[in-house]
Enzyme design. Structure first.
Site, PDB file in Angstrom:
ATOM      1  N   GLU A 103      83.482 -32.706 -24.816  1.00 34.81           N
ATOM      2  CA  GLU A 103      83.882 -31.584 -24.289  1.00 34.81           C
ATOM      3  C   GLU A 103      85.346 -31.591 -23.746  1.00 34.81           C
ATOM      4  O   GLU A 103      85.753 -32.379 -23.220  1.00 34.81           O
ATOM      5  CB  GLU A 103      82.948 -30.846 -23.235  1.00 34.81           C
ATOM      6  CG  GLU A 103      82.570 -31.527 -22.103  1.00 34.81           C
ATOM      7  CD  GLU A 103      81.353 -30.905 -21.464  1.00 34.81           C
ATOM      8  OE1 GLU A 103      80.392 -31.006 -21.916  1.00 34.81           O
ATOM      9  OE2 GLU A 103      81.793 -30.319 -20.147  1.00 34.81           O
ATOM     10  N   CYS A 124      91.939 -29.994 -20.187  1.00 35.78           N
ATOM     11  CA  CYS A 124      91.056 -31.061 -19.723  1.00 35.78           C
ATOM     12  C   CYS A 124      90.304 -31.791 -20.780  1.00 35.78           C
ATOM     13  O   CYS A 124      89.639 -31.219 -21.178  1.00 35.78           O
ATOM     14  CB  CYS A 124      90.265 -30.677 -18.520  1.00 35.78           C
ATOM     15  SG  CYS A 124      89.219 -31.908 -17.733  1.00 35.78           S
ATOM     16  N   CYS A 131      79.981 -41.806 -20.241  1.00 33.02           N
ATOM     17  CA  CYS A 131      80.955 -42.823 -19.349  1.00 33.02           C
ATOM     18  C   CYS A 131      79.960 -43.873 -18.878  1.00 33.02           C
ATOM     19  O   CYS A 131      78.736 -43.669 -18.363  1.00 33.02           O
ATOM     20  CB  CYS A 131      81.470 -42.139 -18.130  1.00 33.02           C
ATOM     21  SG  CYS A 131      82.399 -42.923 -16.960  1.00 33.02           S
ATOM     22  N   CYS A 135      79.228 -42.740 -11.765  1.00 35.18           N
ATOM     23  CA  CYS A 135      79.031 -42.252 -10.477  1.00 35.18           C
ATOM     24  C   CYS A 135      78.258 -41.381 -10.113  1.00 35.18           C
ATOM     25  O   CYS A 135      77.736 -40.303 -10.999  1.00 35.18           O
ATOM     26  CB  CYS A 135      80.698 -41.298 -10.225  1.00 35.18           C
ATOM     27  SG  CYS A 135      82.039 -42.556 -10.735  1.00 35.18           S
ATOM     28  N   CYS A 138      78.029 -37.459 -10.991  1.00 29.30           N
ATOM     29  CA  CYS A 138      78.808 -36.875 -12.079  1.00 29.30           C
ATOM     30  C   CYS A 138      78.163 -36.739 -13.330  1.00 29.30           C
ATOM     31  O   CYS A 138      77.174 -37.485 -13.780  1.00 29.30           O
ATOM     32  CB  CYS A 138      80.030 -37.916 -12.461  1.00 29.30           C
ATOM     33  SG  CYS A 138      80.937 -37.452 -14.053  1.00 29.30           S
ATOM     34  N   GLY A 178      84.425 -39.403 -19.432  1.00 31.47           N
ATOM     35  CA  GLY A 178      84.851 -40.835 -19.698  1.00 31.47           C
ATOM     36  C   GLY A 178      85.888 -41.061 -18.869  1.00 31.47           C
ATOM     37  O   GLY A 178      86.471 -40.589 -18.167  1.00 31.47           O
ATOM     38  N   GLU A 179      85.969 -42.683 -18.781  1.00 33.90           N
ATOM     39  CA  GLU A 179      86.993 -43.166 -18.020  1.00 33.90           C
ATOM     40  C   GLU A 179      88.255 -43.518 -18.840  1.00 33.90           C
ATOM     41  O   GLU A 179      88.094 -44.788 -19.699  1.00 33.90           O
ATOM     42  CB  GLU A 179      86.346 -44.344 -17.186  1.00 33.90           C
ATOM     43  CG  GLU A 179      87.238 -45.520 -16.568  1.00 33.90           C
ATOM     44  CD  GLU A 179      88.285 -44.932 -15.656  1.00 33.90           C
ATOM     45  OE1 GLU A 179      87.787 -43.993 -14.597  1.00 33.90           O
ATOM     46  OE2 GLU A 179      89.546 -44.998 -15.675  1.00 33.90           O
ATOM     47  N   SER A 210      93.340 -39.534 -14.987  1.00 35.54           N
ATOM     48  CA  SER A 210      92.531 -39.491 -13.947  1.00 35.54           C
ATOM     49  C   SER A 210      91.986 -41.089 -14.079  1.00 35.54           C
ATOM     50  O   SER A 210      91.206 -41.281 -15.218  1.00 35.54           O
ATOM     51  CB  SER A 210      92.015 -38.428 -13.763  1.00 35.54           C
ATOM     52  OG  SER A 210      90.852 -38.820 -12.515  1.00 35.54           O
ATOM     53  N   SER A 233      90.781 -41.461  -8.513  1.00 35.97           N
ATOM     54  CA  SER A 233      89.478 -40.723  -7.924  1.00 35.97           C
ATOM     55  C   SER A 233      88.981 -41.324  -6.656  1.00 35.97           C
ATOM     56  O   SER A 233      88.191 -42.465  -7.110  1.00 35.97           O
ATOM     57  CB  SER A 233      88.441 -40.682  -9.035  1.00 35.97           C
ATOM     58  OG  SER A 233      88.746 -39.630  -9.837  1.00 35.97           O
ATOM     59  N   LEU A 234      89.498 -41.046  -5.699  1.00 36.34           N
ATOM     60  CA  LEU A 234      89.119 -41.799  -4.388  1.00 36.34           C
ATOM     61  C   LEU A 234      87.530 -41.761  -4.072  1.00 36.34           C
ATOM     62  O   LEU A 234      86.723 -42.422  -3.787  1.00 36.34           O
ATOM     63  CB  LEU A 234      90.109 -41.692  -3.320  1.00 36.34           C
ATOM     64  CG  LEU A 234      90.140 -43.131  -2.494  1.00 36.34           C
ATOM     65  CD1 LEU A 234      90.774 -44.220  -3.264  1.00 36.34           C
ATOM     66  CD2 LEU A 234      91.083 -42.832  -1.077  1.00 36.34           C
ATOM     67  N   HIS A 235      87.294 -40.412  -3.620  1.00 37.45           N
ATOM     68  CA  HIS A 235      86.116 -39.642  -3.057  1.00 37.45           C
ATOM     69  C   HIS A 235      85.628 -40.657  -2.009  1.00 37.45           C
ATOM     70  O   HIS A 235      84.139 -40.293  -1.810  1.00 37.45           O
ATOM     71  CB  HIS A 235      85.085 -39.879  -4.328  1.00 37.45           C
ATOM     72  CG  HIS A 235      85.701 -39.352  -5.552  1.00 37.45           C
ATOM     73  ND1 HIS A 235      86.624 -38.109  -5.314  1.00 37.45           N
ATOM     74  CD2 HIS A 235      85.421 -39.283  -6.804  1.00 37.45           C
ATOM     75  CE1 HIS A 235      86.869 -37.861  -6.699  1.00 37.45           C
ATOM     76  NE2 HIS A 235      86.228 -38.462  -7.514  1.00 37.45           N
ATOM     77  N   ASN A 308      81.381 -29.474  -7.520  1.00 40.57           N
ATOM     78  CA  ASN A 308      80.819 -28.808  -8.173  1.00 40.57           C
ATOM     79  C   ASN A 308      79.308 -29.159  -8.495  1.00 40.57           C
ATOM     80  O   ASN A 308      79.191 -30.164  -8.935  1.00 40.57           O
ATOM     81  CB  ASN A 308      81.310 -28.554  -9.578  1.00 40.57           C
ATOM     82  CG  ASN A 308      82.555 -27.655  -9.687  1.00 40.57           C
ATOM     83  OD1 ASN A 308      82.518 -26.731  -9.229  1.00 40.57           O
ATOM     84  ND2 ASN A 308      83.711 -28.365 -10.066  1.00 40.57           N
ATOM     85  N   CYS A 351      83.859 -31.365 -16.373  1.00 41.34           N
ATOM     86  CA  CYS A 351      83.375 -31.819 -17.828  1.00 41.34           C
ATOM     87  C   CYS A 351      82.093 -32.637 -17.780  1.00 41.34           C
ATOM     88  O   CYS A 351      81.678 -33.311 -16.609  1.00 41.34           O
ATOM     89  CB  CYS A 351      84.461 -32.682 -18.288  1.00 41.34           C
ATOM     90  SG  CYS A 351      85.558 -31.777 -19.316  1.00 41.34           S
TER      91      CYS A 351
HETATM   92  N1  SAH Z   1      86.620 -41.097 -15.274  1.00 41.22           N
HETATM   93  C1  SAH Z   1      87.943 -40.571 -14.511  1.00 41.22           C
HETATM   94  C2  SAH Z   1      88.219 -39.260 -15.096  1.00 41.22           C
HETATM   95  C3  SAH Z   1      87.165 -38.218 -15.429  1.00 41.22           C
HETATM   96  S1  SAH Z   1      86.315 -37.465 -14.135  1.00 41.22           S
HETATM   97  C4  SAH Z   1      87.910 -40.405 -13.047  1.00 41.22           C
HETATM   98  O1  SAH Z   1      86.732 -40.624 -12.553  1.00 41.22           O
HETATM   99  O2  SAH Z   1      88.619 -40.198 -12.499  1.00 41.22           O
HETATM  100  C5  SAH Z   1      87.550 -36.388 -13.690  1.00 41.22           C
HETATM  101  C6  SAH Z   1      87.471 -35.946 -12.067  1.00 41.22           C
HETATM  102  O3  SAH Z   1      86.430 -35.128 -11.926  1.00 41.22           O
HETATM  103  C7  SAH Z   1      87.272 -37.186 -11.257  1.00 41.22           C
HETATM  104  O4  SAH Z   1      87.971 -37.359 -10.033  1.00 41.22           O
HETATM  105  C8  SAH Z   1      85.565 -37.062 -10.939  1.00 41.22           C
HETATM  106  O5  SAH Z   1      85.337 -37.683  -9.860  1.00 41.22           O
HETATM  107  C9  SAH Z   1      85.599 -35.452 -10.998  1.00 41.22           C
HETATM  108  N2  SAH Z   1      84.334 -35.022 -10.783  1.00 41.22           N
HETATM  109  C10 SAH Z   1      83.152 -35.554 -11.610  1.00 41.22           C
HETATM  110  N3  SAH Z   1      81.909 -34.646 -11.352  1.00 41.22           N
HETATM  111  C11 SAH Z   1      82.553 -33.853 -10.414  1.00 41.22           C
HETATM  112  C12 SAH Z   1      81.614 -32.733  -9.944  1.00 41.22           C
HETATM  113  N4  SAH Z   1      80.651 -32.476 -10.224  1.00 41.22           N
HETATM  114  N5  SAH Z   1      82.435 -31.852  -9.208  1.00 41.22           N
HETATM  115  C13 SAH Z   1      83.752 -31.825  -8.859  1.00 41.22           C
HETATM  116  N6  SAH Z   1      84.479 -33.122  -9.537  1.00 41.22           N
HETATM  117  C14 SAH Z   1      83.837 -33.902 -10.272  1.00 41.22           C
HETATM  118 FE1  SF4 Z   2      82.893 -41.685 -15.460  1.00 39.06          FE
HETATM  119 FE2  SF4 Z   2      84.843 -40.493 -14.089  1.00 39.06          FE
HETATM  120 FE3  SF4 Z   2      82.308 -39.292 -14.150  1.00 39.06          FE
HETATM  121 FE4  SF4 Z   2      82.822 -41.513 -12.766  1.00 39.06          FE
HETATM  122  S1  SF4 Z   2      83.622 -39.635 -12.164  1.00 39.06           S
HETATM  123  S2  SF4 Z   2      80.960 -41.303 -14.216  1.00 39.06           S
HETATM  124  S3  SF4 Z   2      84.070 -42.697 -13.881  1.00 39.06           S
HETATM  125  S4  SF4 Z   2      83.652 -39.629 -15.836  1.00 39.06           S
END
Ligand code: SAH
Ligand code: SF4
Length: 369
Positions: A103, A124, A131, A135, A138, A178-179, A210, A233-235, A308, A351
């Site tokens: 998507e 986006c 992936c 995480c 996600c 995806g990463e 990202s 993406s630190l988190h 989200n 996504c």
């Molecule tokens: N894999 C890469 C890029 C795709 S994810 C990465 O992790 O950076 C893109 C961004 O969306 C990342 O910062 C990810 O942590 C964030 N993300 C994933 N699920 C999310 C959610 N449910 N709410 C908000 N951000 C989210």
């Molecule tokens: Fe993959 Fe990025 Fe989602 Fe982590 S946040 S599972 S690296 S798409």
């Protein structure tokens, strides 16, 4: 049977024409003894006139067109579902040639994107099917990893969105499924096509990659000449919190990750942090103080993004007050930070979710496994 004879029995998948750069096309035509200008003609048909077959490339000799059709494929992604309306975020679900679902999201000009109000139309884009990084918060990782997208499948998301929406995309974030850095070769090839004057002509400063923190690839990107933007993406601001929600942190911990970021910044490149705020997980004052230190060390801007919710996952976003206090702590330290405040996280959601819903609807048993 010899290996060569055995391999004759296997249909060799054709390379997609939209995975080729202008140099690749030039090399192809040179090898055929064709004039060099054919490469530019083909690129014009693909990225300026946007035709959908070799047959439509009417200024090429018929023999050249049929030879190209024999050697290369032209299949674009098929749009399965579109969610959203013209002036809101629209989500596109695509089915690829092998049936895989991916998507992309089109974010219109007005809403605040990553903190600032944007006058750009942002796409986006996904880089993989699923992936592997899993995480915990996600949707993209929930179903595991299937495969990398090739360069044409990355570029074609943009072409398909522009064709379906009639909008011209002028900003790209690789924040879909995806990463991106786990598919670095195809990603960089796609970026060359997206960035090139003969391609989609989108400036490198309007392309953001990202990553969840693949330290070796971040070091590689430090020496990459194209000036695209990088978001980390630190988190989580400590190993304890980050490892709890991002398994990748056990492989590349914060010390390693921030060390790779130091190398990146030392090349006079800038990066930014993304930090999703998840209630009770990474939103404490203590995390904010630590995050500020990392951001100051790297002169990185921080984008705070309220989480989200994902169907089937228990995480939620903190209260508005908590979000604002977290932001204030960063600012009190002198760190540059923004908080995404727009509403509408129904379709705006990250996504991976639309794909998951569709897979579950199509095949409820398999999708749950
Ligand atoms: N894999 C890469 C890029 C795709 S994810 C990465 O992790 O950076 C893109 C961004 O969306 C990342 O910062 C990810 O942590 C964030 N993300 C994933 N699920 C999310 C959610 N449910 N709410 C908000 N951000 C989210
Ligand atoms: Fe993959 Fe990025 Fe989602 Fe982590 S946040 S599972 S690296 S798409």
């Amino acid at each position: 049977m010899t290996l060569a004879a055995m391999s004759l029995d296997l249909p060799v998948p054709k390379l997609s024409i939209k995975s080729l750069t202008l140099e690749d096309l030039a090399a192809h035509f040179a090898a055929q003894g064709d004039p060099a200008y054919r490469a530019k003609q083909v690129a014009d048909w693909l990225y300026q006139k946007r035709v959908d077959s070799f047959a439509a490339m009417t200024d090429l000799p018929a023999a050249t067109r049929s030879r190209l059709a024999e050697e290369f494929s032209f299949v674009g992604p098929e749009i399965v579902r579109v969610l959203g309306s013209e002036d809101t975020t629209r989500k596109f679900l695509f089915r690829l040639g092998d049936g895989s679902l991916i998507e992309s999201v089109l974010i219109p000009a007005s809403p605040a994107l990553y903190g600032q109000t944007s006058d750009r139309r942002t796409a986006c884009v996904s880089t993989q099917v699923g992936c592997a990084y899993g995480c915990k918060f996600c949707a993209s990782g929930l179903d595991g990893f299937s495969r990398n997208l090739d360069a044409s499948e990355i570029v074609s998301q943009l072409l398909a969105i522009e064709a379906a929406s009639g909008e011209e995309i002028d900003n790209i974030v690789f924040m879909g499924m995806g990463e991106p850095l786990a598919n670095l070769t195809n990603l960089l090839r796609a970026i060359r096509i997206i960035n090139a004057p003969w391609g989609l002509e989108i400036g490198a400063r309007h392309i953001t990659i990202s990553t969840s923190g693949l330290a070796p690839q971040i070091r590689k990107l430090a020496s990459e000449p194209t000036q695209f933007r990088l978001a980390i993406s630190l988190h989580g601001a400590t190993d304890e919190v980050r490892s709890r929600i991002m398994p990748v942190n056990r492989k590349h911990n914060l010390t390693t990750l921030l060390g790779a970021c130091d190398e990146y910044v030392a090349q006079k490149k800038r990066l930014m942090f993304e930090y999703i705020l998840i209630a009770g997980v990474n939103d404490s004052d203590e995390q904010a103080h630590q995050l500020a230190q990392h951001a100051l060390r790297l002169s990185a801007k921080t984008n705070l993004i309220p989480y989200n919710t994902v169907e089937g996952l228990e995480w939620s976003r903190p209260s508005r007050n908590r979000q604002e206090s977290f932001l204030q702590i960063l600012r009190d330290h002198g760190a540059v930070a923004t908080l995404r405040r727009e509403k509408g996280h129904d379709i705006n959601a990250a996504c991976g979710q639309l794909r998951l819903q569709t897979k579950r609807a199509e095949n409820p048993v398999a999708a749950e496994q």
